[in-house]
Design a protein around this motif. Structure first.
Motif, PDB file in Angstrom:
ATOM      1  N   TRP A  55     -82.419 -10.918 -35.224  1.00 16.91           N
ATOM      2  CA  TRP A  55     -82.659 -10.794 -36.662  1.00 16.91           C
ATOM      3  C   TRP A  55     -82.794  -9.324 -37.069  1.00 16.91           C
ATOM      4  N   LEU A  56     -83.609  -8.540 -36.331  1.00 20.08           N
ATOM      5  CA  LEU A  56     -83.756  -7.120 -36.640  1.00 20.08           C
ATOM      6  C   LEU A  56     -82.417  -6.397 -36.504  1.00 20.08           C
ATOM      7  N   ASP A  57     -81.625  -6.816 -35.515  1.00 21.62           N
ATOM      8  CA  ASP A  57     -80.318  -6.207 -35.316  1.00 21.62           C
ATOM      9  C   ASP A  57     -79.431  -6.410 -36.549  1.00 21.62           C
ATOM     10  N   SER A  58     -79.541  -7.562 -37.185  1.00 21.37           N
ATOM     11  CA  SER A  58     -78.645  -7.908 -38.291  1.00 21.37           C
ATOM     12  C   SER A  58     -79.006  -7.229 -39.602  1.00 21.37           C
ATOM     13  N   ILE A  59     -80.232  -6.722 -39.728  1.00 19.65           N
ATOM     14  CA  ILE A  59     -80.668  -6.184 -41.021  1.00 19.65           C
ATOM     15  C   ILE A  59     -81.013  -4.703 -40.983  1.00 19.65           C
ATOM     16  N   THR A  60     -80.878  -4.060 -39.824  1.00 20.75           N
ATOM     17  CA  THR A  60     -81.230  -2.642 -39.716  1.00 20.75           C
ATOM     18  C   THR A  60     -80.060  -1.857 -39.131  1.00 20.75           C
ATOM     19  N   SER A  61     -80.220  -0.549 -39.079  1.00 26.08           N
ATOM     20  CA  SER A  61     -79.143   0.345 -38.659  1.00 26.08           C
ATOM     21  C   SER A  61     -78.953   0.417 -37.151  1.00 26.08           C
ATOM     22  N   GLN A  62     -79.907  -0.085 -36.385  1.00 25.67           N
ATOM     23  CA  GLN A  62     -79.877   0.093 -34.929  1.00 25.67           C
ATOM     24  C   GLN A  62     -79.464  -1.186 -34.215  1.00 25.67           C
ATOM     25  N   SER A  63     -78.856  -1.023 -33.055  1.00 27.02           N
ATOM     26  CA  SER A  63     -78.496  -2.156 -32.207  1.00 27.02           C
ATOM     27  C   SER A  63     -79.684  -2.490 -31.313  1.00 27.02           C
ATOM     28  N   VAL A  64     -80.422  -3.537 -31.678  1.00 25.05           N
ATOM     29  CA  VAL A  64     -81.614  -3.919 -30.921  1.00 25.05           C
ATOM     30  C   VAL A  64     -81.524  -5.337 -30.385  1.00 25.05           C
ATOM     31  N   GLY A  65     -80.395  -5.986 -30.564  1.00 24.84           N
ATOM     32  CA  GLY A  65     -80.263  -7.391 -30.173  1.00 24.84           C
ATOM     33  C   GLY A  65     -80.508  -7.642 -28.704  1.00 24.84           C
ATOM     34  N   ARG A  66     -80.203  -6.651 -27.855  1.00 28.19           N
ATOM     35  CA  ARG A  66     -80.393  -6.805 -26.416  1.00 28.19           C
ATOM     36  C   ARG A  66     -81.420  -5.822 -25.869  1.00 28.19           C
ATOM     37  N   ALA A 167     -78.559   8.892 -28.806  1.00 25.52           N
ATOM     38  CA  ALA A 167     -78.623   7.496 -28.379  1.00 25.52           C
ATOM     39  C   ALA A 167     -77.220   6.905 -28.266  1.00 25.52           C
ATOM     40  N   VAL A 168     -77.120   5.840 -27.477  1.00 25.69           N
ATOM     41  CA  VAL A 168     -75.866   5.099 -27.390  1.00 25.69           C
ATOM     42  C   VAL A 168     -75.484   4.615 -28.782  1.00 25.69           C
ATOM     43  N   GLY A 169     -74.257   4.898 -29.192  1.00 24.05           N
ATOM     44  CA  GLY A 169     -73.809   4.512 -30.523  1.00 24.05           C
ATOM     45  C   GLY A 169     -74.112   5.532 -31.601  1.00 24.05           C
ATOM     46  N   GLY A 170     -74.853   6.582 -31.251  1.00 20.12           N
ATOM     47  CA  GLY A 170     -75.201   7.615 -32.216  1.00 20.12           C
ATOM     48  C   GLY A 170     -74.268   8.799 -32.147  1.00 20.12           C
ATOM     49  N   VAL A 246     -79.125   5.305 -35.829  1.00 18.17           N
ATOM     50  CA  VAL A 246     -77.996   4.546 -36.362  1.00 18.17           C
ATOM     51  C   VAL A 246     -76.977   4.305 -35.254  1.00 18.17           C
ATOM     52  N   HIS A 247     -76.562   3.064 -35.106  1.00 18.97           N
ATOM     53  CA  HIS A 247     -75.506   2.715 -34.147  1.00 18.97           C
ATOM     54  C   HIS A 247     -74.213   2.580 -34.936  1.00 18.97           C
ATOM     55  N   LEU A 248     -73.257   3.467 -34.666  1.00 16.81           N
ATOM     56  CA  LEU A 248     -72.065   3.561 -35.495  1.00 16.81           C
ATOM     57  C   LEU A 248     -71.054   2.444 -35.261  1.00 16.81           C
ATOM     58  N   SER A 249     -71.199   1.699 -34.165  1.00 16.40           N
ATOM     59  CA  SER A 249     -70.194   0.672 -33.886  1.00 16.40           C
ATOM     60  C   SER A 249     -70.772  -0.733 -33.796  1.00 16.40           C
ATOM     61  N   LYS A 250     -71.993  -0.928 -34.271  1.00 12.40           N
ATOM     62  CA  LYS A 250     -72.575  -2.271 -34.261  1.00 12.40           C
ATOM     63  C   LYS A 250     -72.049  -3.085 -35.435  1.00 12.40           C
TER      64      LYS A 250
END
Length: 373
Positions: A55-66, A167-170, A246-250
């Motif tokens: 849920w946090l992954d879907s509404i914020t700028s960062q990739s936190v799903g895993r 960070a990864v994706g940054g 910010v994860h640029l490719s999420k």
């Protein structure tokens, strides 16, 4: 919770203990990893439930799903135009995700998260009962915190600031080789009230630092903060926050279109700069003081500190078109000379493969006269 107030010399500030009588010494010990700072200017939000990370992954700028238990990152909440609304450090313990937010933003962030839950299996709770201590890893401060929090046999929960690395994706817009954030292993321990009391009982004046010391280290590391660098116009690109938040490719999230557009085309409307201020005046200018290039006002200070090595320093948000040379800060009718170090270039987002430059504070050594022979 007012911690360390009983220590001799404690001077209260607006958000906590500002210092204990010697801010410069406290700053040196904090930088060396031998002092703790009680971060009363920050608040914890606990997010629990089996669907919390996705849920946090879907509404914020960062990739936190895993995000794995014990791992740390940070996230931003953006508005539909990509402007920064909220910011938080993130650490997960396998059962809950803990968000560390500036105190002035924590309630609004918790309220927004609650409104966004819908049927998601997640709960959001402000945790003002928890106490935050900042420290630099590798010294006696970390050992003291671990000892106090491990009395019940568990390891303490610690957020590791990701600012040391991209960070990864940054992506880092700063063009310097030796980024000052790389040398600051900043950590924030999250303790219960009992653990905090146990810690407070064993530390002395030599092992504590005020918020002024913590802020000086942050500013010297060019580290943006919601309470200082964010206003109602802020894009994450302007303060180099793409670096870690910010994860640029999420996948899709609110504001992603603007993030991608500015990153790919460049030219954010403003840019963050580091300023070395003339130290001849004993009084530091206040955040918000205007910055001038000649007669033209081109921005304002966002954060100011007196650093134990660099002297008076500041962060400033400037117009993209601001010149890259020396500037003037105007405070109470006094003009203060300011040497500028560009953090975010004017064409940020279009400079991914340029050569890296050294920092202004890292001056090259004088040439050896024998080389001319």
């Amino acid at each position: 919770m007012a911690l360390f107030e009983g220590i001799e010399g404690a001077v209260a500030g607006e958000a906590g203990i500002a210092h204990f009588g010697d801010p410069v010494r406290e700053q040196r010990r904090l930088a060396a990893g031998d002092a703790l700072a009680a971060l009363a200017d920050r608040t914890v939000i606990e997010v629990a439930g089996p669907e919390r990370l996705g849920w946090l992954d879907s509404i914020t700028s960062q990739s936190v799903g895993r995000l794995a238990a014990g791992d740390s990152t940070e996230l931003l909440v953006l508005d539909p135009q990509g402007r920064v609304e909220h910011a938080a450090g993130v650490v997960d313990d396998g059962n809950s995700t803990w968000l560390i937010a500036d105190a002035a933003d924590a309630e609004a962030l918790a309220t927004w998260l609650t409104r966004m839950k819908f049927r998601t299996q997640a709960t959001v709770e402000l945790r003002p009962d928890l106490v935050l201590f900042g420290f630099v890893d590798g010294g006696s401060a970390a050992r003291s915190l671990h000892a106090a929090a491990s009395a019940d046999g568990r390891a303490p929960l610690v957020w590791e600031d990701p600012w040391q690395h991209v960070a990864v994706g940054g992506h880092q817009y700063s063009e310097v080789v030796d980024h000052p954030g790389a040398s600051l292993a900043w950590r924030v321990g999250i303790l219960s009230a009992d653990e905090a009391d146990a810690l407070s009982a064993v530390v002395d004046r030599d092992a504590v630092a005020g918020l002024l010391a913590a802020e000086a280290l942050r500013i010297a590391a060019w580290r943006p903060r919601w309470a200082s660098e964010v206003d109602d116009r802020s894009l994450p690109h302007e303060s180099d926050w793409i670096r870690t938040a910010v994860h640029l490719s999420k996948g899709c999230y609110r504001g992603q279109e603007t993030v991608a557009k500015v990153h790919n085309l460049g030219h954010p409307p403003r840019r963050l700069a580091a300023l070395q201020l003339d130290g001849s005046d004993a009084v530091l200018p206040e955040p918000g003081s205007p910055v001038f290039a000649g007669d033209d006002e081109i921005g304002h200070l966002t954060s100011v500190a007196r650093h134990h090595e660099d002297g008076p320093i500041a962060l400033a948000i400037l117009s993209r078109r601001a010149p890259v040379g020396d500037l003037i800060v105007r405070a109470d009718g006094i003009d203060i000379a300011a040497s500028q170090q560009v953090i975010v270039p004017a064409d940020a987002g279009a400079v991914a493969d340029i050569p890296r430059l050294t920092r202004l504070s890292r001056r090259p050594s004088a040439p050896d006269p024998r080389d001319a022979r």
